[in-house]
Design an enzyme around this catalytic site. Structure first.
Site, short mmCIF file in Angstrom:
data_model
loop_
_atom_site.label_atom_id
_atom_site.label_comp_id
_atom_site.label_asym_id
_atom_site.label_seq_id
_atom_site.Cartn_x
_atom_site.Cartn_y
_atom_site.Cartn_z
CE1 TYR A 285 -3.81 -2.29 0.46
CE2 TYR A 285 -2.61 -3.17 2.33
CZ TYR A 285 -3.64 -3.26 1.43
OH TYR A 285 -4.51 -4.31 1.48
CG HIS B 123 -6.97 4.74 1.09
ND1 HIS B 123 -7.75 5.86 1.21
CD2 HIS B 123 -7.70 3.73 1.65
CE1 HIS B 123 -8.89 5.55 1.80
NE2 HIS B 123 -8.88 4.27 2.08
CE1 TYR C 164 -3.86 -3.55 5.91
CE2 TYR C 164 -3.96 -4.57 8.07
CZ TYR C 164 -3.44 -4.51 6.79
OH TYR C 164 -2.50 -5.43 6.41
CG ASN D 37 -11.48 -0.83 8.15
OD1 ASN D 37 -10.30 -1.03 8.43
ND2 ASN D 37 -12.34 -1.81 7.99
CG ASP E 86 -7.28 9.09 0.92
OD1 ASP E 86 -8.21 8.65 0.22
OD2 ASP E 86 -7.03 8.64 2.06
CG ASN F 125 -14.67 3.24 5.20
OD1 ASN F 125 -15.80 3.68 5.42
ND2 ASN F 125 -14.44 2.35 4.26
#
Length: 186
Positions: free
Chosen positions: A14, A19, A64, A66, A91, A112
């Site tokens: 990632y 994100h 993460y 969320n 973002d 989220n």
């Protein structure tokens, strides 16, 4: 003490995704402020800096996106940290690439990470820098888009927005957030 939280997802897969611009901004701040060590605590990576005589804590939640609020809550509870001293960097699909938007309150707007922070803090009132990543082409899946890397043609816009974010974060440390908002929300 001021605390700045950059949102993103842990893991090398990632690292360069849309994100993860919050993590990218924190990396630039850490480099600028000579943060050499990141410690694993509060469900995140935490770095400390001294900027113009003031303590600044940088946090990258490792939960993460969320579940980002879990890391903030753990830090808040331990340090009795004030939300007025918090800046969250993340973002934003509704802001054009190369631009940033600053706000001190508002709904999650479908993000989220922000939704989790609101859930864990019990308020929508906290300082934010939204880094523009623009919306995908019509019909493209949003989740796939935010988890995709920036293209070569987007590099200049990304660097422009990250540099603006670094400057805005430094201004956040020195002046009222309303003044910083007026300066960068153009």
């Amino acid at each position: 003490m001021k605390w700045i939280v950059g949102l993103g997802n842990p893991g090398t897969q990632y690292e360069d995704t849309r994100h993860n611009v919050g993590f990218m901004a924190l990396d630039l701040l850490a480099e600028r402020w000579n943060v050499k060590t990141w410690q694993s605590k509060f469900k995140g990576l935490v770095g400390e800096a001294n900027v113009s005589g003031s303590k600044v804590v940088l946090i990258k939640p490792m939960t993460y996106m969320n579940l980002s609020g879990e890391s903030l809550r753990a830090f808040m509870d331990f340090h009795k940290a004030d939300l007025l001293d918090l800046l969250v960097i993340y973002d934003d699909l509704d802001t054009e690439l190369g631009k940033i938007r600053l706000r001190y309150q508002g709904s999650p707007g479908g993000h989220n990470g922000i939704k989790s922070i609101i859930q864990h803090t019990g308020t929508q009132v906290f300082n934010r820098i939204r880094i523009g990543i623009s919306r995908p082409a019509p019909g493209k899946n949003i989740a796939d888009y935010v988890l995709s890397n920036f293209g070569k043609s987007e590099a200049e816009g990304l660097q422009q927005s990250l540099q603006q974010t670094v400057l805005a974060a430094e201004d956040f440390l020195m002046e009222p957030f309303e003044k910083t908002m007026a300066k960068y929300n153009k």
